[in-house]
Design an enzyme around this catalytic site. Structure first.
Site, PDB file in Angstrom:
ATOM      1  CB  VAL A  51      23.972  43.943 -57.664  1.00 33.47           C
ATOM      2  CG1 VAL A  51      23.832  44.817 -58.767  1.00 33.47           C
ATOM      3  CG2 VAL A  51      25.227  42.952 -57.829  1.00 33.47           C
ATOM      4  CD  GLU A  52      17.443  43.829 -55.746  1.00 37.91           C
ATOM      5  OE1 GLU A  52      17.221  44.109 -54.407  1.00 37.91           O
ATOM      6  OE2 GLU A  52      16.608  43.410 -56.422  1.00 37.91           O
ATOM      7  CB  ALA A  53      22.578  47.329 -51.612  1.00 40.38           C
TER       8      ALA A  53
END
Length: 427
Positions: free
Chosen positions: A65-67
């Protein structure tokens, strides 16, 4: 670069246990389910495939998700230079793999190695990255220190004040690690202030916002959009996008309550499973609702109270028409769509307390004033009523536009820095 005692002590303690510690850590993760059994070797630095020829950009995030800003960044860089290859690593294991399907074929996705001796050396020796873009908020000291020591330029993107449990008793460790980054792109002014307080030199930090998430906005037929907009005229509209079957009763209950204040209000209900459309229409009609069904080519005529948008691939149309969008699954814990899809098309975002893998994205939009979290049916009712006021919903839509625009600007600036760095290094 000289290391403060805190980092030196930390790395020395890791080195004493080395590979045995890494293997024990992996075994524990497999038992707990936090590691991917089919790709466990990657955590020890063992690759699944050969390194591509030519320059290699390494992009790292804590989880998939951060990516989610990486696919757009990879596409932009690839457009600028055809010879570039990309390695994307994550620390966390997400069994749903939300990132994998979004990355272009030229990007390799694997897990980052542990920071213990041996794993990092094997990883760096195989991949030999030319630059590392680090987007994880929790630092792995061994991985960062050894990467910088290997001469790899490291850039911190989407930066916030780093967190890691247990660092307080290691004096100076965060400061030392932050100095390994040649440049820092802060996500907002709060992050910039905090990072400068941790020792990042002001001339190495820029506040550019967060990387753009997702690709281009969802498309629609402009002619269809114009026709429906004319048909709806000034009628108030709200959208429930990707709603699950266990949320239908909540949403219709909210709609019934809000219609007492605005009797012309239309709910566009896009079920998570479009195949449920006809059955849902019959159920709602049996309850006394006037229903239109998109798959039968019904129109949202003035007497229609709930319009079921059950034709796949049309959310781009409904986001453009609805000033307010509730993201389904966030009340029930079911599948949840990317909130940036709605925000990028000027729709204010509402969501429940269970945002699934998109928590960070929802929180970014909420903090910017583009989204609101509702706790239950009553809270959703109050919020939909409030957003019937054009000035209220316009402020949220404007904030959504600002967030998505800033994301594009952040991506532009990172692309510029990466290309300049490669040129400087002659690769």
């Amino acid at each position: 670069m000289a290391k403060r005692p805190g980092l030196s002590f930390y790395l020395a303690s890791q080195k004493l246990r080395g590979r045995a510690r890494a293997e024990a850590r992996l075994k524990r993760g497999l038992v707990e389910g936090s590691e991917d059994r089919t790709r466990a070797a990657e955590r020890l630095g063992k690759p699944r495939q050969d390194r591509p020829a030519g320059p290699l950009i390494w992009l790292h995030a804590g989880n998939e998700v951060e990516a989610l800003g990486f696919p757009e960044l990879v596409d932009r860089l690839a457009d600028e230079r055809e010879d570039l290859s990309f390695l994307v690593t994550t620390t966390g294991h997400d069994p749903d793999h939300p990132l994998e399907a979004r990355l272009p074929s030229r990007a390799i996705l694997q897990y980052a190695p542990y920071g213990e001796d041996g794993a990092v050396e094997a990883f760096l020796g195989h991949w030999r990255p030319d630059i590392c873009l680090w987007a994880e908020n929790r630092f792995e000291p061994g991985l960062i220190d050894r990467t910088a020591s290997a001469g790899v330029d490291m850039v911190l993107v989407d930066a916030r004040v780093p967190e890691r449990a247990g660092w307080r008793w290691l004096p100076g460790i965060r400061r030392t690690l932050l100095r390994q980054f040649t440049h820092v792109f802060a996500g907002d002014d709060t992050a910039r202030t905090g990072l400068i307080g941790l020792g990042v030199s002001p001339d190495r930090i820029e506040t550019v916002g967060f990387l753009q998430e997702g690709t281009a906005p969802l498309t629609c037929s402009q002619a269809e959009r114009d026709m429906l907009a004319e048909e709806l005229a000034a009628r108030p509209v709200w959208l429930a996008a990707g709603a699950g079957a266990d949320e239908f009763a909540i949403l219709t209950g909210v709609h019934q309550q809000v219609m007492r204040r605005s009797h012309r209000l239309l709910l566009i209900l896009a079920p998570q499973d479009p195949n449920e459309g006809p059955l849902l229409a019959r159920k709602l009609e049996s309850e006394g609702w006037v229903v239109g069904l998109r798959s039968l080519e019904d129109e949202p005529e003035p007497e229609v109270e709930i319009y079921i948008a059950d034709v796949p691939g049309e959310l781009g149309l409904w986001y453009r028409l609805a000033p307010t969008s509730f993201l389904g699954g966030t009340l029930s814990g079911g599948p949840v769509r990317n909130p940036y899809e709605a925000a990028a098309l000027g729709s204010a975002v509402l969501y429940g307390p269970r945002p699934g893998p998109w928590r960070e994205s929802f929180e970014r939009l909420r903090d910017a004033g583009a989204a609101r979290c509702v706790s239950d049916k009553q809270d959703l009712t109050r919020t939909v009523e409030e957003l019937l006021a054009p000035d209220h919903v316009a402020r949220m839509a404007s904030a959504a536009w600002d967030v998505t625009t800033n994301g594009a600007q952040a991506t532009d600036r990172v692309v510029e820095l990466v290309l300049d760095t490669l040129d400087r290094k002659g690769v």
